[in-house]
Design a protein around this motif. Structure first.
Motif, PDB file in Angstrom:
ATOM      1  N   LEU A 140       0.851  -1.183   0.000  1.00  0.00           N
ATOM      2  CA  LEU A 140       0.000   0.000   0.000  1.00  0.00           C
ATOM      3  C   LEU A 140       0.887   1.233   0.000  1.00  0.00           C
ATOM      4  O   LEU A 140       1.907   1.270   0.704  1.00  0.00           O
ATOM      5  CB  LEU A 140      -0.909   0.004   1.225  1.00  0.00           C
ATOM      6  N   PRO A 141       0.544   2.249  -0.784  1.00  0.00           N
ATOM      7  CA  PRO A 141       1.372   3.450  -0.814  1.00  0.00           C
ATOM      8  C   PRO A 141       1.316   4.195   0.515  1.00  0.00           C
ATOM      9  O   PRO A 141       0.289   4.225   1.189  1.00  0.00           O
ATOM     10  CB  PRO A 141       0.785   4.282  -1.950  1.00  0.00           C
ATOM     11  N   LYS A 142       2.433   4.774   0.885  1.00  0.00           N
ATOM     12  CA  LYS A 142       2.519   5.574   2.103  1.00  0.00           C
ATOM     13  C   LYS A 142       1.999   6.977   1.783  1.00  0.00           C
ATOM     14  O   LYS A 142       2.208   7.487   0.694  1.00  0.00           O
ATOM     15  CB  LYS A 142       3.967   5.668   2.565  1.00  0.00           C
ATOM     16  N   PRO A 143       1.313   7.613   2.746  1.00  0.00           N
ATOM     17  CA  PRO A 143       0.827   8.978   2.485  1.00  0.00           C
ATOM     18  C   PRO A 143       2.015   9.922   2.251  1.00  0.00           C
ATOM     19  O   PRO A 143       3.029   9.847   2.942  1.00  0.00           O
ATOM     20  CB  PRO A 143       0.078   9.360   3.754  1.00  0.00           C
ATOM     21  N   ARG A 144       1.869  10.768   1.251  1.00  0.00           N
ATOM     22  CA  ARG A 144       2.931  11.728   0.936  1.00  0.00           C
ATOM     23  C   ARG A 144       2.676  13.038   1.650  1.00  0.00           C
ATOM     24  O   ARG A 144       1.535  13.487   1.744  1.00  0.00           O
ATOM     25  CB  ARG A 144       2.952  12.026  -0.566  1.00  0.00           C
ATOM     26  N   PRO A 145       3.757  13.682   2.099  1.00  0.00           N
ATOM     27  CA  PRO A 145       3.569  15.030   2.637  1.00  0.00           C
ATOM     28  C   PRO A 145       3.229  15.981   1.487  1.00  0.00           C
ATOM     29  O   PRO A 145       3.580  15.724   0.338  1.00  0.00           O
ATOM     30  CB  PRO A 145       4.931  15.370   3.260  1.00  0.00           C
ATOM     31  N   ALA A 146       2.550  17.056   1.816  1.00  0.00           N
ATOM     32  CA  ALA A 146       2.177  18.023   0.781  1.00  0.00           C
ATOM     33  C   ALA A 146       3.439  18.595   0.144  1.00  0.00           C
ATOM     34  O   ALA A 146       4.409  18.936   0.824  1.00  0.00           O
ATOM     35  CB  ALA A 146       1.345  19.135   1.395  1.00  0.00           C
ATOM     36  N   GLU A 147       3.411  18.707  -1.186  1.00  0.00           N
ATOM     37  CA  GLU A 147       4.559  19.257  -1.896  1.00  0.00           C
ATOM     38  C   GLU A 147       4.492  20.769  -1.881  1.00  0.00           C
ATOM     39  O   GLU A 147       3.416  21.354  -2.039  1.00  0.00           O
ATOM     40  CB  GLU A 147       4.569  18.762  -3.344  1.00  0.00           C
ATOM     41  N   PRO A 148       5.642  21.427  -1.709  1.00  0.00           N
ATOM     42  CA  PRO A 148       5.623  22.891  -1.769  1.00  0.00           C
ATOM     43  C   PRO A 148       5.331  23.343  -3.200  1.00  0.00           C
ATOM     44  O   PRO A 148       5.610  22.632  -4.161  1.00  0.00           O
ATOM     45  CB  PRO A 148       7.046  23.280  -1.347  1.00  0.00           C
ATOM     46  N   ALA A 149       4.767  24.524  -3.302  1.00  0.00           N
ATOM     47  CA  ALA A 149       4.450  25.062  -4.628  1.00  0.00           C
ATOM     48  C   ALA A 149       5.738  25.270  -5.411  1.00  0.00           C
ATOM     49  O   ALA A 149       6.749  25.736  -4.877  1.00  0.00           O
ATOM     50  CB  ALA A 149       3.690  26.376  -4.480  1.00  0.00           C
ATOM     51  N   ARG A 150       5.694  24.921  -6.671  1.00  0.00           N
ATOM     52  CA  ARG A 150       6.871  25.072  -7.529  1.00  0.00           C
ATOM     53  C   ARG A 150       6.666  26.219  -8.500  1.00  0.00           C
ATOM     54  O   ARG A 150       5.556  26.536  -8.882  1.00  0.00           O
ATOM     55  CB  ARG A 150       7.105  23.804  -8.340  1.00  0.00           C
ATOM     56  N   LYS A 151       7.805  26.771  -8.902  1.00  0.00           N
ATOM     57  CA  LYS A 151       7.736  27.781  -9.950  1.00  0.00           C
ATOM     58  C   LYS A 151       7.558  27.064 -11.278  1.00  0.00           C
ATOM     59  O   LYS A 151       8.125  25.999 -11.483  1.00  0.00           O
ATOM     60  CB  LYS A 151       9.035  28.593  -9.977  1.00  0.00           C
ATOM     61  N   PRO A 152       6.804  27.627 -12.183  1.00  0.00           N
ATOM     62  CA  PRO A 152       6.638  26.959 -13.472  1.00  0.00           C
ATOM     63  C   PRO A 152       7.963  26.893 -14.222  1.00  0.00           C
ATOM     64  O   PRO A 152       8.747  27.840 -14.213  1.00  0.00           O
ATOM     65  CB  PRO A 152       5.619  27.825 -14.213  1.00  0.00           C
ATOM     66  N   ALA A 153       8.193  25.769 -14.851  1.00  0.00           N
ATOM     67  CA  ALA A 153       9.425  25.593 -15.622  1.00  0.00           C
ATOM     68  C   ALA A 153       9.287  26.358 -16.933  1.00  0.00           C
ATOM     69  O   ALA A 153       8.266  26.308 -17.600  1.00  0.00           O
ATOM     70  CB  ALA A 153       9.672  24.119 -15.893  1.00  0.00           C
ATOM     71  N   THR A 154      10.332  27.074 -17.294  1.00  0.00           N
ATOM     72  CA  THR A 154      10.282  27.859 -18.521  1.00  0.00           C
ATOM     73  C   THR A 154      10.866  27.115 -19.706  1.00  0.00           C
ATOM     74  O   THR A 154      10.458  27.315 -20.822  1.00  0.00           O
ATOM     75  CB  THR A 154      11.038  29.191 -18.344  1.00  0.00           C
ATOM     76  N   ALA A 155      11.828  26.255 -19.440  1.00  0.00           N
ATOM     77  CA  ALA A 155      12.438  25.509 -20.542  1.00  0.00           C
ATOM     78  C   ALA A 155      12.599  24.058 -20.124  1.00  0.00           C
ATOM     79  O   ALA A 155      12.876  23.763 -18.974  1.00  0.00           O
ATOM     80  CB  ALA A 155      13.801  26.114 -20.886  1.00  0.00           C
ATOM     81  N   ARG A 156      12.438  23.194 -21.068  1.00  0.00           N
ATOM     82  CA  ARG A 156      12.596  21.765 -20.799  1.00  0.00           C
ATOM     83  C   ARG A 156      13.954  21.339 -21.298  1.00  0.00           C
ATOM     84  O   ARG A 156      14.407  21.779 -22.343  1.00  0.00           O
ATOM     85  CB  ARG A 156      11.514  20.971 -21.507  1.00  0.00           C
ATOM     86  N   SER A 157      14.570  20.442 -20.550  1.00  0.00           N
ATOM     87  CA  SER A 157      15.842  19.918 -21.026  1.00  0.00           C
ATOM     88  C   SER A 157      15.594  18.908 -22.127  1.00  0.00           C
ATOM     89  O   SER A 157      14.495  18.404 -22.285  1.00  0.00           O
ATOM     90  CB  SER A 157      16.633  19.285 -19.877  1.00  0.00           C
ATOM     91  N   ALA A 158      16.627  18.581 -22.864  1.00  0.00           N
ATOM     92  CA  ALA A 158      16.487  17.697 -24.015  1.00  0.00           C
ATOM     93  C   ALA A 158      15.984  16.318 -23.623  1.00  0.00           C
ATOM     94  O   ALA A 158      15.300  15.668 -24.391  1.00  0.00           O
ATOM     95  CB  ALA A 158      17.821  17.578 -24.740  1.00  0.00           C
ATOM     96  N   GLY A 159      16.297  15.837 -22.428  1.00  0.00           N
ATOM     97  CA  GLY A 159      15.917  14.485 -22.019  1.00  0.00           C
ATOM     98  C   GLY A 159      14.564  14.387 -21.353  1.00  0.00           C
ATOM     99  O   GLY A 159      14.142  13.310 -20.983  1.00  0.00           O
ATOM    100  N   ASP A 160      13.845  15.511 -21.185  1.00  0.00           N
ATOM    101  CA  ASP A 160      12.578  15.490 -20.470  1.00  0.00           C
ATOM    102  C   ASP A 160      11.508  14.658 -21.145  1.00  0.00           C
ATOM    103  O   ASP A 160      10.651  14.102 -20.507  1.00  0.00           O
ATOM    104  CB  ASP A 160      12.039  16.910 -20.270  1.00  0.00           C
ATOM    105  N   ASP A 161      11.527  14.586 -22.473  1.00  0.00           N
ATOM    106  CA  ASP A 161      10.446  13.904 -23.153  1.00  0.00           C
ATOM    107  C   ASP A 161      10.888  12.596 -23.784  1.00  0.00           C
ATOM    108  O   ASP A 161      10.282  12.126 -24.736  1.00  0.00           O
ATOM    109  CB  ASP A 161       9.814  14.814 -24.200  1.00  0.00           C
ATOM    110  N   ASP A 162      11.945  11.996 -23.251  1.00  0.00           N
ATOM    111  CA  ASP A 162      12.433  10.746 -23.815  1.00  0.00           C
ATOM    112  C   ASP A 162      11.389   9.644 -23.795  1.00  0.00           C
ATOM    113  O   ASP A 162      11.360   8.800 -24.669  1.00  0.00           O
ATOM    114  CB  ASP A 162      13.676  10.243 -23.055  1.00  0.00           C
ATOM    115  N   HIS A 163      10.517   9.630 -22.773  1.00  0.00           N
ATOM    116  CA  HIS A 163       9.577   8.527 -22.625  1.00  0.00           C
ATOM    117  C   HIS A 163       8.136   8.943 -22.875  1.00  0.00           C
ATOM    118  O   HIS A 163       7.262   8.113 -22.860  1.00  0.00           O
ATOM    119  CB  HIS A 163       9.697   7.922 -21.231  1.00  0.00           C
ATOM    120  N   ASP A 164       7.887  10.212 -23.103  1.00  0.00           N
ATOM    121  CA  ASP A 164       6.522  10.666 -23.315  1.00  0.00           C
ATOM    122  C   ASP A 164       6.382  11.129 -24.758  1.00  0.00           C
ATOM    123  O   ASP A 164       6.772  12.222 -25.109  1.00  0.00           O
ATOM    124  CB  ASP A 164       6.183  11.801 -22.346  1.00  0.00           C
TER     125      ASP A 164
END
Length: 142
Positions: free
Chosen positions: A62-86
């Motif tokens: 069973l998955p363990k409950p995750r703590p709330a993630e802090p808000a992130r700044k939106p990414a402006t640029a993606r690295s070349a390897g970000d979409d290797d699997h999508d």
């Protein structure tokens, strides 16, 4: 092979198949969820049942409950390897994996129907089916 040997093998196949059928159904369904990527959705996040099923499928717990993630700044640029699997859409292997999950689920249900429809083996098959449900659930919560 002798007839008695084949009959014994058929009975063992029957009981083992009925015992494993709930797990096969679960993993076929949860595999379908994995292939579709429902567990990886971020906005909106996946439903709790999807996360639970995916956690059991991937980590056998069973998955363990995750703590709330802090808000992130939106990414402006993606690295070349970000979409290797999508690659978006349905790749041919993804379509095949979906068909396998659906086929495995369907044939397992058909097998259970046949197994439970065999009158002289119904009671032991129901016991095997019950154990096939109870044993993994007990192992999951222990």
């Amino acid at each position: 092979m002798k007839g008695t040997t084949l009959r014994t093998l058929r009975q063992w196949h029957h009981y083992i198949g009925v015992f494993l059928a709930p797990a096969v159904l679960f993993f076929a369904f949860s595999g379908l969820i994995q292939v579709l990527g429902w567990q990886d959705q971020r906005n909106p996040p996946p439903a709790a049942w999807v996360s639970t099923i995916a956690g059991i499928h991937k980590h056998q717990m069973l998955p363990k409950p995750r703590p709330a993630e802090p808000a992130r700044k939106p990414a402006t640029a993606r690295s070349a390897g970000d979409d290797d699997h999508d690659h978006g859409g349905l790749a041919p292997l993804k379509i095949f994996a979906l068909l396998v999950a659906i086929g495995l689920f369907t044939t397992t249900l058909i097998g259970l129907t046949i197994a439970l429809g065999t009158r002289n083996l119904r009671r032991p098959a129901l016991i095997a089916l019950g154990l096939g449900i109870v044993v993994p659930v007990a192992l999951l919560i222990v």
